[in-house]
Enzyme design. Structure first.
Site, PDB file in Angstrom:
ATOM      1  N   THR A 118       0.821  -1.210   0.000  1.00  0.00           N
ATOM      2  CA  THR A 118       0.000   0.000   0.000  1.00  0.00           C
ATOM      3  C   THR A 118       0.851   1.255   0.000  1.00  0.00           C
ATOM      4  O   THR A 118       1.962   1.268   0.545  1.00  0.00           O
ATOM      5  CB  THR A 118      -0.903   0.006   1.251  1.00  0.00           C
ATOM      6  OG1 THR A 118      -1.453   1.312   1.430  1.00  0.00           O
ATOM      7  CG2 THR A 118      -0.130  -0.333   2.510  1.00  0.00           C
ATOM      8  N   TYR A 142      -1.887   0.410  10.003  1.00  0.00           N
ATOM      9  CA  TYR A 142      -2.140  -0.304   8.741  1.00  0.00           C
ATOM     10  C   TYR A 142      -0.875  -0.302   7.876  1.00  0.00           C
ATOM     11  O   TYR A 142      -0.414  -1.354   7.418  1.00  0.00           O
ATOM     12  CB  TYR A 142      -3.305   0.356   8.009  1.00  0.00           C
ATOM     13  CG  TYR A 142      -3.496  -0.136   6.602  1.00  0.00           C
ATOM     14  CD1 TYR A 142      -4.005  -1.406   6.353  1.00  0.00           C
ATOM     15  CD2 TYR A 142      -3.155   0.658   5.511  1.00  0.00           C
ATOM     16  CE1 TYR A 142      -4.162  -1.859   5.049  1.00  0.00           C
ATOM     17  CE2 TYR A 142      -3.320   0.205   4.216  1.00  0.00           C
ATOM     18  CZ  TYR A 142      -3.820  -1.056   3.989  1.00  0.00           C
ATOM     19  OH  TYR A 142      -3.965  -1.509   2.696  1.00  0.00           O
TER      20      TYR A 142
HETATM   21  N1  NAD Z   1      -8.796  -0.934  -1.429  1.00  0.00           N
HETATM   22  C1  NAD Z   1      -7.718  -0.139  -1.514  1.00  0.00           C
HETATM   23  O1  NAD Z   1      -7.811   1.050  -1.856  1.00  0.00           O
HETATM   24  C2  NAD Z   1      -6.358  -0.710  -1.213  1.00  0.00           C
HETATM   25  C3  NAD Z   1      -5.252   0.153  -1.293  1.00  0.00           C
HETATM   26  C4  NAD Z   1      -3.988  -0.357  -1.024  1.00  0.00           C
HETATM   27  C5  NAD Z   1      -3.821  -1.704  -0.722  1.00  0.00           C
HETATM   28  N2  NAD Z   1      -4.900  -2.514  -0.638  1.00  0.00           N
HETATM   29  C6  NAD Z   1      -4.683  -3.925  -0.305  1.00  0.00           C
HETATM   30  O2  NAD Z   1      -5.359  -4.750  -1.256  1.00  0.00           O
HETATM   31  C7  NAD Z   1      -5.752  -5.967  -0.650  1.00  0.00           C
HETATM   32  C8  NAD Z   1      -7.204  -6.256  -0.958  1.00  0.00           C
HETATM   33  O3  NAD Z   1      -8.017  -5.194  -0.478  1.00  0.00           O
HETATM   34  P1  NAD Z   1      -9.563  -5.090  -0.841  1.00  0.00           P
HETATM   35  O4  NAD Z   1      -9.875  -3.640  -0.978  1.00  0.00           O
HETATM   36  O5  NAD Z   1      -9.901  -5.999  -1.949  1.00  0.00           O
HETATM   37  O6  NAD Z   1     -10.221  -5.594   0.532  1.00  0.00           O
HETATM   38  P2  NAD Z   1     -11.416  -6.632   0.783  1.00  0.00           P
HETATM   39  O7  NAD Z   1     -11.739  -6.519   2.237  1.00  0.00           O
HETATM   40  O8  NAD Z   1     -12.510  -6.437  -0.201  1.00  0.00           O
HETATM   41  O9  NAD Z   1     -10.733  -8.034   0.487  1.00  0.00           O
HETATM   42  C9  NAD Z   1      -9.990  -8.756   1.430  1.00  0.00           C
HETATM   43  C10 NAD Z   1     -10.346 -10.233   1.253  1.00  0.00           C
HETATM   44  O10 NAD Z   1      -9.520 -11.001   2.123  1.00  0.00           O
HETATM   45  C11 NAD Z   1     -10.331 -11.908   2.858  1.00  0.00           C
HETATM   46  N3  NAD Z   1      -9.629 -12.155   4.111  1.00  0.00           N
HETATM   47  C12 NAD Z   1      -9.322 -11.249   5.079  1.00  0.00           C
HETATM   48  N4  NAD Z   1      -8.630 -11.836   6.071  1.00  0.00           N
HETATM   49  C13 NAD Z   1      -8.473 -13.142   5.715  1.00  0.00           C
HETATM   50  C14 NAD Z   1      -7.820 -14.245   6.321  1.00  0.00           C
HETATM   51  N5  NAD Z   1      -7.184 -14.136   7.488  1.00  0.00           N
HETATM   52  N6  NAD Z   1      -7.839 -15.430   5.680  1.00  0.00           N
HETATM   53  C15 NAD Z   1      -8.495 -15.565   4.492  1.00  0.00           C
HETATM   54  N7  NAD Z   1      -9.111 -14.558   3.868  1.00  0.00           N
HETATM   55  C16 NAD Z   1      -9.106 -13.349   4.479  1.00  0.00           C
HETATM   56  C17 NAD Z   1     -11.675 -11.219   3.000  1.00  0.00           C
HETATM   57  O11 NAD Z   1     -12.754 -12.107   3.234  1.00  0.00           O
HETATM   58  C18 NAD Z   1     -11.791 -10.533   1.635  1.00  0.00           C
HETATM   59  O12 NAD Z   1     -12.371 -11.378   0.665  1.00  0.00           O
HETATM   60  C19 NAD Z   1      -5.445  -5.809   0.839  1.00  0.00           C
HETATM   61  O13 NAD Z   1      -4.230  -6.487   1.113  1.00  0.00           O
HETATM   62  C20 NAD Z   1      -5.260  -4.315   1.028  1.00  0.00           C
HETATM   63  O14 NAD Z   1      -4.388  -4.018   2.079  1.00  0.00           O
HETATM   64  C21 NAD Z   1      -6.177  -2.047  -0.859  1.00  0.00           C
HETATM   65  O1  GDU Z   2     -16.471   9.442   3.749  1.00  0.00           O
HETATM   66  C1  GDU Z   2     -15.299   9.773   3.498  1.00  0.00           C
HETATM   67  C2  GDU Z   2     -14.312   8.809   3.165  1.00  0.00           C
HETATM   68  C3  GDU Z   2     -13.030   9.270   2.919  1.00  0.00           C
HETATM   69  N1  GDU Z   2     -12.723  10.589   2.989  1.00  0.00           N
HETATM   70  C4  GDU Z   2     -11.356  11.065   2.704  1.00  0.00           C
HETATM   71  O2  GDU Z   2     -11.004  10.609   1.419  1.00  0.00           O
HETATM   72  C5  GDU Z   2      -9.620  10.289   1.365  1.00  0.00           C
HETATM   73  C6  GDU Z   2      -9.457   8.859   0.892  1.00  0.00           C
HETATM   74  O3  GDU Z   2      -9.944   8.006   1.922  1.00  0.00           O
HETATM   75  P1  GDU Z   2     -10.243   6.451   1.687  1.00  0.00           P
HETATM   76  O4  GDU Z   2     -10.845   5.933   2.951  1.00  0.00           O
HETATM   77  O5  GDU Z   2     -10.991   6.281   0.422  1.00  0.00           O
HETATM   78  O6  GDU Z   2      -8.814   5.821   1.442  1.00  0.00           O
HETATM   79  P2  GDU Z   2      -7.464   5.963   2.273  1.00  0.00           P
HETATM   80  O7  GDU Z   2      -6.617   6.976   1.541  1.00  0.00           O
HETATM   81  O8  GDU Z   2      -7.708   6.183   3.717  1.00  0.00           O
HETATM   82  O9  GDU Z   2      -6.861   4.515   2.166  1.00  0.00           O
HETATM   83  C7  GDU Z   2      -6.884   3.729   0.985  1.00  0.00           C
HETATM   84  O10 GDU Z   2      -5.701   3.884   0.288  1.00  0.00           O
HETATM   85  C8  GDU Z   2      -4.565   3.678   1.052  1.00  0.00           C
HETATM   86  C9  GDU Z   2      -3.407   3.899   0.152  1.00  0.00           C
HETATM   87  O11 GDU Z   2      -3.316   5.281  -0.181  1.00  0.00           O
HETATM   88  C10 GDU Z   2      -4.599   2.315   1.743  1.00  0.00           C
HETATM   89  O12 GDU Z   2      -3.931   1.321   1.080  1.00  0.00           O
HETATM   90  C11 GDU Z   2      -5.958   1.810   2.193  1.00  0.00           C
HETATM   91  O13 GDU Z   2      -6.067   0.388   2.194  1.00  0.00           O
HETATM   92  C12 GDU Z   2      -7.059   2.280   1.391  1.00  0.00           C
HETATM   93  O14 GDU Z   2      -8.235   2.141   2.180  1.00  0.00           O
HETATM   94  C13 GDU Z   2      -9.084  10.519   2.782  1.00  0.00           C
HETATM   95  O15 GDU Z   2      -8.523  11.789   2.834  1.00  0.00           O
HETATM   96  C14 GDU Z   2     -10.332  10.481   3.657  1.00  0.00           C
HETATM   97  O16 GDU Z   2     -10.230  11.251   4.827  1.00  0.00           O
HETATM   98  C15 GDU Z   2     -13.689  11.526   3.310  1.00  0.00           C
HETATM   99  O17 GDU Z   2     -13.410  12.723   3.376  1.00  0.00           O
HETATM  100  N2  GDU Z   2     -14.954  11.083   3.547  1.00  0.00           N
END
Ligand code: NAD
Ligand code: GDU
Length: 330
Positions: A118, A142
């Protein structure tokens, strides 16, 4: 040889599964405990093993049974403010369990690992866009929990002769352009998801967390990457590793930041709905601005994004949110 996708029933993992199937991979195995994922997010030809990534017996059996050579590790806890209130839960889910998974996977013969890291590992970077070689300095549990896993993977790969690609995702958004998957988490906290819910009347309002940041409009800046573009980056990373390529750590973003207020404007414009917006105090753990230095992944893997357009991303997110409502899923 088959690929094991942990967290494959989740938001990003399910797009990776679709990308693998679309690219003709005939055996895709998902390991997921369905804590935040959904079995219906998976196409029928995928094998779902329901369980915990830290269950070493299950992991080893799964890898041996399906002749798996490559692991894509998505499973994690992902909400930054939750990691501030429950740090030990995040270190358990993202660090301790990843350690168990990596150990079992290497022991069972996995040769290649792609790890979902991330942008949060950079913390509040002094340089924006942030290059990969800037020393990481996470400001929330995180980001720290993920950085420790990067380090474990790097050390274990060196010691055991496996190769890896660490992908540091910036803010992932949007949905499968063919409408097969999208962000389905109930009570999601991600900005674009929440904003589309506000536009559709599923939430009464959208809160802006912080308007006093040192950014042009006072709200936080983020680099929003479309989820299928991100899945495609995993595919090229997989081909790179299977082709004997060296281990790499790469940012996944477009290199352009949008403020929270700009994102809200785009969601209002695309949806045609002027939903209520409340200006609120800062949220715990948020860096003010984080934008990817986006050149290395193009140079190293030849990745070419197809959906680098915020309006398109928002349009997809809105369509997915509407589809979820029609299916009574959320
Ligand atoms: N969504 C974002 O913006 C974002 C940004 C940066 C990194 N990531 C990373 O991407 C990956 C996926 O994120 P996502 O947004 O798809 O989240 P998500 O919550 O939709 O997916 C996570 C999946 O992992 C499964 N899971 C969680 N813990 C588990 C465990 N112990 N054993 C087996 N399965 C488990 C959940 O059931 C789910 O299907 C994560 O590693 C997250 O840190 C996400
Ligand atoms: O209802 C909301 C939700 C979010 N935000 C703002 O929008 C921005 C983005 O927030 P998100 O919650 O969409 O995402 P984050 O930047 O907190 O984090 C996401 O991106 C990160 C990487 O930049 C991490 O990997 C993390 O898993 C993923 O959730 C932040 O400034 C947050 O404060 C708001 O103002 N209102």
């Amino acid at each position: 040889m088959a690929v094991l996708v942990t967290g494959g029933a989740g938001y990003i993992g399910s797009h990776m599964v679709l990308a693998l199937i679309d690219a003709g991979h005939d055996e895709v195995v998902v390991l997921d405990d369905l804590s935040t994922g959904f079995d219906w997010a998976l196409p029928p030809e995928v094998t779902l093993v329901r369980g915990d990534v830290a269950d070493q017996t299950l992991v080893a059996e799964t890898i041996r049974r399906h002749n798996i050579d490559a692991l894509a590790h998505f499973a994690a806890k992902i909400v930054v403010p939750d990691s501030v209130s429950d740090p030990l839960g995040y270190y358990l889910a993202n660090t301790v369990k990843s350690r168990a998974l990596i150990e079992a996977a290497i022991g069972a013969g996995v040769r290649h690992v792609i790890f979902s890291s991330t942008a949060a590992v950079y913390g509040e970077p002094a340089v924006v866009p942030v290059p990969e070689d800037l020393p990481p300095n996470p400001i929330n549990p995180y980001g720290r929990s993920k950085l420790m896993t990067e380090w474990m993977l790097e050390d274990a790969a060196r010691a055991h002769g496996i190769s890896y690609v660490v992908l540091r995702y910036f803010n992932v958004a949007g949905a499968d352009p063919r409408g097969r998957s999208g962000q389905s988490t109930p009570n999601a906290t991600h900005l674009i998801k929440v904003a589309t819910q506000a536009a559709l009347g599923k939430r009464g309002q959208l809160e802006v967390f912080g308007t006093d940041y040192p950014t042009p409009d006072g709200s936080c800046l983020r680099d929003y990457i479309q989820v299928s573009d991100l899945a495609a980056a995993h595919l090229v990373a997989l081909n790179h590793l299977r082709g004997g390529g060296a281990s790499l750590t790469l940012n996944c973003g477009y290199g352009r930041g949008y403020s929270v207020l700009e994102v809200i404007d785009v969601v209002k414009s695309v949806s045609g709905v002027d939903f209520p917006v409340k200006l609120s105090p800062r949220r715990a753990g948020d860096p003010s601005r984080i934008v990817a230095g986006a050149d290395r992944i193009r140079a190293e893997l030849g990745w070419v994004p197809q959906h680098d357009d915020l309006r398109e991303i928002v349009t997809q997110a809105l369509a997915w949110e509407e589809a979820l409502g029609r299916r009574n899923r959320i």
